[in-house]
Design a protein around this motif. Structure first.
Motif, PDB file in Angstrom:
ATOM      1  N   ALA A 460      59.270 -33.549 -40.586  1.00  0.00           N
ATOM      2  CA  ALA A 460      60.229 -33.704 -41.797  1.00  0.00           C
ATOM      3  C   ALA A 460      59.976 -32.821 -43.076  1.00  0.00           C
ATOM      4  CB  ALA A 460      60.237 -35.094 -42.217  1.00  0.00           C
ATOM      5  N   LEU A 461      58.505 -32.526 -43.261  1.00  0.00           N
ATOM      6  CA  LEU A 461      58.212 -31.440 -44.265  1.00  0.00           C
ATOM      7  C   LEU A 461      58.748 -29.940 -43.676  1.00  0.00           C
ATOM      8  CD1 LEU A 461      54.675 -32.643 -45.015  1.00  0.00           C
ATOM      9  CD2 LEU A 461      56.649 -32.229 -46.688  1.00  0.00           C
ATOM     10  N   ILE A 462      58.688 -29.753 -42.542  1.00  0.00           N
ATOM     11  CA  ILE A 462      59.180 -28.580 -41.736  1.00  0.00           C
ATOM     12  C   ILE A 462      60.700 -28.529 -42.011  1.00  0.00           C
ATOM     13  CG2 ILE A 462      59.422 -27.110 -39.674  1.00  0.00           C
ATOM     14  CD1 ILE A 462      56.924 -28.232 -38.889  1.00  0.00           C
ATOM     15  N   GLY A 463      61.322 -29.343 -41.925  1.00  0.00           N
ATOM     16  CA  GLY A 463      62.922 -29.566 -42.067  1.00  0.00           C
ATOM     17  C   GLY A 463      63.098 -29.094 -43.486  1.00  0.00           C
ATOM     18  N   MET A 464      62.618 -29.952 -44.344  1.00  0.00           N
ATOM     19  CA  MET A 464      62.888 -30.119 -45.813  1.00  0.00           C
ATOM     20  C   MET A 464      62.838 -28.529 -46.291  1.00  0.00           C
ATOM     21  SD  MET A 464      61.457 -29.614 -49.009  1.00  0.00           S
ATOM     22  CE  MET A 464      59.560 -29.962 -48.649  1.00  0.00           C
ATOM     23  N   TYR A 465      61.617 -27.913 -45.987  1.00  0.00           N
ATOM     24  CA  TYR A 465      61.605 -26.392 -46.611  1.00  0.00           C
ATOM     25  C   TYR A 465      62.560 -25.630 -45.810  1.00  0.00           C
ATOM     26  CZ  TYR A 465      57.003 -27.312 -49.189  1.00  0.00           C
ATOM     27  OH  TYR A 465      56.150 -27.870 -49.992  1.00  0.00           O
ATOM     28  N   ALA A 466      62.662 -25.625 -44.655  1.00  0.00           N
ATOM     29  CA  ALA A 466      63.726 -24.520 -43.701  1.00  0.00           C
ATOM     30  C   ALA A 466      65.038 -24.923 -44.669  1.00  0.00           C
ATOM     31  CB  ALA A 466      63.870 -24.937 -42.544  1.00  0.00           C
ATOM     32  N   LYS A 467      65.482 -26.212 -44.890  1.00  0.00           N
ATOM     33  CA  LYS A 467      66.693 -26.539 -45.318  1.00  0.00           C
ATOM     34  C   LYS A 467      67.015 -26.072 -46.766  1.00  0.00           C
ATOM     35  CE  LYS A 467      68.410 -29.581 -41.712  1.00  0.00           C
ATOM     36  NZ  LYS A 467      68.674 -31.084 -41.542  1.00  0.00           N
ATOM     37  N   CYS A 468      65.693 -26.128 -47.439  1.00  0.00           N
ATOM     38  CA  CYS A 468      65.762 -25.696 -48.971  1.00  0.00           C
ATOM     39  C   CYS A 468      65.391 -24.138 -49.267  1.00  0.00           C
ATOM     40  CB  CYS A 468      64.457 -26.727 -49.726  1.00  0.00           C
ATOM     41  SG  CYS A 468      64.906 -28.259 -49.830  1.00  0.00           S
ATOM     42  N   GLY A 469      65.420 -23.631 -48.044  1.00  0.00           N
ATOM     43  CA  GLY A 469      65.232 -22.238 -48.250  1.00  0.00           C
ATOM     44  C   GLY A 469      64.122 -21.371 -47.894  1.00  0.00           C
ATOM     45  N   SER A 470      62.909 -22.238 -47.910  1.00  0.00           N
ATOM     46  CA  SER A 470      61.679 -21.564 -47.723  1.00  0.00           C
ATOM     47  C   SER A 470      61.317 -21.564 -46.344  1.00  0.00           C
ATOM     48  CB  SER A 470      60.481 -22.661 -48.514  1.00  0.00           C
ATOM     49  OG  SER A 470      60.705 -22.442 -49.806  1.00  0.00           O
ATOM     50  N   ILE A 471      61.689 -20.725 -45.375  1.00  0.00           N
ATOM     51  CA  ILE A 471      61.631 -20.734 -44.328  1.00  0.00           C
ATOM     52  C   ILE A 471      60.026 -20.307 -43.606  1.00  0.00           C
ATOM     53  CG2 ILE A 471      62.387 -18.436 -43.778  1.00  0.00           C
ATOM     54  CD1 ILE A 471      62.867 -21.099 -41.317  1.00  0.00           C
ATOM     55  N   ALA A 472      59.541 -19.425 -44.501  1.00  0.00           N
ATOM     56  CA  ALA A 472      58.274 -19.150 -44.442  1.00  0.00           C
ATOM     57  C   ALA A 472      57.062 -20.251 -44.539  1.00  0.00           C
ATOM     58  CB  ALA A 472      57.869 -17.868 -45.588  1.00  0.00           C
ATOM     59  N   GLU A 473      57.419 -21.091 -45.558  1.00  0.00           N
ATOM     60  CA  GLU A 473      56.620 -22.223 -45.791  1.00  0.00           C
ATOM     61  C   GLU A 473      56.836 -23.255 -44.616  1.00  0.00           C
ATOM     62  OE1 GLU A 473      53.606 -24.982 -47.384  1.00  0.00           O
ATOM     63  OE2 GLU A 473      54.040 -22.772 -47.605  1.00  0.00           O
ATOM     64  N   ALA A 474      57.950 -23.357 -43.985  1.00  0.00           N
ATOM     65  CA  ALA A 474      58.385 -24.244 -42.933  1.00  0.00           C
ATOM     66  C   ALA A 474      57.372 -23.695 -41.766  1.00  0.00           C
ATOM     67  CB  ALA A 474      59.740 -24.234 -42.582  1.00  0.00           C
TER      68      ALA A 474
END
Length: 792
Positions: A460-474
């Motif tokens: 869920a954290l990976i999905g959140m970061y990806a959808k909030c624009g932080s694909i590198a953090e994901a």
């Protein structure tokens, strides 16, 4: 009467052993606390007050009848209790939901006596520790058991495995299981059940296969009850039929609850006739069987049959308890069926039970009856952690993200602490809203509670970061995960697709295949989506064909729509049309809408008219189709025809959702609409826009007014595109943040062509990175270039 029986029994014999046996027999026959109290009096009267075996048995019987504090008093009356009596009292506190008292007894045994705990002592202590809100006590007790050399005992091993699964520590549970020198049926069942309860259905099935293929242990009815729900969730019909045959051969099929499990399995696999045939095998179906069949009818669209069966259940005179009523509430279903169950619950005063109101809250949310769900939640006299989770999840599922976040903050101030289910729901809400600052705050909470070890929370954290624009953090979190399931892989693939990184998505897909985790239909949907947003026509075609011919999946309408999108975005409009016409299933509105969108991109007015006719026939009340066709005519400079389309929509009173853009400054969200004048810094915002406009024109900017009606309906095209919500948000971001700071905005609609062009220039003029999430994907603007390559 019992007192006279005791007196007579003890008077007729002088043999102490016989009298003792009589007391033991009376314990078995006692059905109330008063009976046991009379027996206790006779034990004292006849000189057995210090007989530890009798007092131990009496303690056990009192515990079984719920008189745990009476049992404790008997324990305290024994001068030198043995380990067995300690174990009995610990078990009694555990089964009577007093885990803290059970562990107090355990601590007293270890610290204040010379007795040595045995494996049963540790098993009861672990069972008590499982009743806590966190795993700290259980981990300590497990360590003590290892030191004392008791951890290899089967009963204790099973309890430890169960405890770790309960706290979502799946890897620890597996390690304990793997290290057990011997494994019995109970331990195997605990592993199968633990994986299933953690929604790791593939792993649950693999353990079941290992039990059948590699172990000498025989399965039992509990094994089947544990594995059938996992098989049903994955809709593994072939495996289910094999288990059905195995159950018949081993004699397990004769049990009614196993038959009920097969009814649920066949229902979830769409074989409702087979499920109905099995239901008719019952001579007198119980409430669980009725529940399974009602679920089956409901989930397969047989709403009238589900209502009829519920009425049959009511007419049968069955007396329902709160627990059985909860099992009757379908996970989704016909609204009239829910009203019937709700009415019965209200009439029978079952709504006072939090489990019943929570079940109804959940199903109302799934049916988009969110007001009814919240009313039930608010009126519940006692809330539980599942009830909070149900309401937060309901808001999230219905797109009411701000309500979900607000309720989560309210929960933070209550007596309840979030669990991984809560965290997963609220991260989904953050992802929908694009609230990165709130998502980071939730991530900090995850770190402080050690929920990051949960595969679901990490995903869920990976999905959140990806959808909030932080694909590198994901990607960073993805690489740190020690183990991933198919949902984790799908989330990362989808994240890359959302950002237009098609090649990276294909690389992750290839790594997933090499990891041994089989792709699912959702996996292929994610990969095809990534191909469509990166112009990967050849790759998309190969993947679609491998899904059918290599992996044997039947494409859904969504898969077909993705292929149409791949072809249409690349300009292969006629090929996309031929693909639709050759589809083996009826193309729905989503397929034709995808082609209409491609017509807009490539300004094919003639094909757009043909496609629009199909759409107006399939879904005449969808205003989006009218807007798209209007924009196509505008792009073709056929303004009278565009106006006619808009007038048609107005006459039918079809309203388009207004566009808005959100930007977070610090942790404060700011929302702008087109031409917005309500912001406190409105003057500075418009001055900034004017300043940018002048610099953009010096750089050669010409307004793209052809599609100015994409988000608004007014005719002042050039004026209106200048004050679209995304431009206002960007201007405010430039004012409110330090030079060089990245600006992130979220728009609920697709960004228009002019704003896309303008944002590229603004990123170059201001030397800022501007990240825009629109309804379709992410755009990363830097140095006058967009990551989408103008392909969106």
């Amino acid at each position: 009467m019992l007192l006279r029986t005791v007196s007579a029994a003890t008077a007729e014999t002088t043999d102490a052993l016989i009298s003792k046996n009589n007391f033991l027999d009376l314990f078995k026959r006692s059905t109330s606390i008063s009976h046991l109290a009379q027996t206790h009096a006779q034990i004292i009267l006849h000189g057995f007050r210090n007989d530890i075996s009798l007092l131990t048995k009496l303690t056990q019987r009192l515990s079984d009848l719920g008189a745990i504090y009476y049992a404790r008093d008997i324990f305290l009356s024994v001068q030198r209790p043995d380990v067995f009596l300690f174990n009995v009292l610990m078990r009694g506190f555990s089964v009577n939901e007093s885990p803290h008292s059970a562990l107090s007894v355990f601590a007293h045994l270890r610290k204040s006596t010379d007795l040595k705990p045995n494996s049963s002592t540790y098993a009861f202590a672990i069972s008590a520790a499982s009743g806590f809100r966190d795993d700290r006590a259980g981990c300590v007790i497990h360590g003590q058991a290892i030191v004392d050399g008791c951890d290899s005992e089967l009963l204790l091993g099973s309890n430890i495995v169960k405890m770790y699964f309960k706290f979502w520590r799946v890897e620890d549970a597996k390690k304990v299981f793997d290290r057990m020198p011997e494994k019995d049926t109970i331990l195997w069942n605990t592993m199968i059940s633990g994986y299933r309860k953690n929604e790791m259905y593939v792993e649950s099935i693999q353990v079941f296969r290992d039990l059948i293929n590699e172990s000498c242990t025989r399965l039992d009815t509990t094994t089947l009850l544990d594995i059938l729900p996992a098989v049903a969730e994955l809709q593994e019909l072939r495996l289910g039929m094999q288990i059905h045959s195995l159950a018949t051969k081993t004699g397990c099929y004769s049990h009614d609850y196993v038959l009920t499990g097969f009814i649920s399995l066949y229902s979830k696999c769409g074989k409702i006739k087979m499920a109905s045939t099995l239901f008719r095998e019952f001579r007198r179906p119980d409430i669980v069987a009725y529940n399974a069949m009602i679920h089956g009818y409901t989930s397969n669209g047989e709403t009238e049959l589900s209502l009829s069966l519920f009425k049959d259940l009511m007419l049968s005179g069955a007396k329902l308890k709160s627990s059985t009523l909860v099992s009757l509430v379908p996970v989704s279903g016909h609204l009239m069926l829910i009203y019937a169950i709700h009415g019965y619950s209200l009439k029978s005063n079952f709504l006072s039970h939090t489990s019943v109101s929570t079940a109804l809250t959940t199903v109302y949310s799934k049916l988009n009856e969110i007001e009814s769900a919240r009313k039930l939640f608010d009126e519940s006299p006692e809330k539980s952690l599942p009830s909070w989770n149900a309401m937060i999840s309901g808001y999230t599922q219905n797109g009411l993200t701000e309500d979900a976040i607000s309720l989560f903050r309210e929960m933070q101030n209550s007596e309840f602490s979030p669990n991984p289910v809560t965290i997963t729901c609220i991260l989904s809400a953050c992802a929908q809203l694009g609230a990165l600052s709130l998502g980071k705050w939730v991530h900090d909470l995850v770190r402080s509670t050690d929920f990051e070890s949960s595969i679901y929370v990490s995903t869920a954290l990976i999905g959140m970061y990806a959808k909030c624009g932080s694909i590198a953090e994901a990607r960073r979190l993805f690489d740190l995960m020690p183990k991933m399931n198919e949902v984790t892989w799908n989330t990362m693939i989808s994240g890359y697709g959302l950002h237009g990184h098609g090649q990276e998505a294909l690389t992750i897909f290839s790594e997933m295949l090499n990891s041994g985790i089989a792709p699912t239909p959702v996996t292929f949907l994610c990969v095809l989506y990534a191909c469509s947003h990166a112009g990967l026509v050849k790759e998309g075609d190969e993947i679609f064909n491998s899904m059918i011919h290599v992996y044997g999946f039947e494409p859904s309408v969504k898969h077909y729509a993705c292929v149409v999108d791949i072809l249409g975005r690349a300009g292969h409009l006629q090929r996309a049309l031929q693909f639709i016409e050759a589809m083996p299933i009826q193309p729905g509105p989503s397929v034709w809408e995808t082609l209409l969108g491609a017509c807009r991109i490539h300004k094919d007015t003639n094909l757009a008219r043909t496609v629009s006719e199909k759409l107006f026939e399939l879904d005449p009340d969808n205003v989006g189709y009218h807007v798209l066709l209007s924009n196509i005519h505008s792009a073709d400079r056929n303004y009278p025809q565009a106006a006619t389309v808009r007038q048609t929509a107005k006459k039918r009173k079809l309203a388009k959702a207004p566009g808005y853009t959100l930007i977070e400054i610090g942790e404060t969200p700011h929302v702008f609409t087109s031409g917005d004048q309500s912001h406190p810094q409105v003057k500075a915002i418009y001055e900034k826009l004017e300043n940018l406009e002048g610099k953009m024109r010096e750089a050669g900017y010409q307004p793209e007014t052809e599609l100015a009606l994409h988000d608004v309906e007014e005719e002042e095209r050039e004026l209106m595109v200048k004050v679209h919500s995304e431009r206002l948000a960007i201007a405010f971001g430039l004012i409110a943040t330090e030079p060089g700071t990245e600006i992130r905005i979220i728009k609920n609609l697709r960004v228009c062509l002019d704003c896309h062009t303008a944002t590229k220039l603004i990123s170059k003029i201001t030397e800022r990175v501007i990240v825009v999430r629109d309804a379709n994907r992410f755009h990363h603007f830097k140095d006058g270039v967009c990551s989408c390559g103008d392909y969106w």
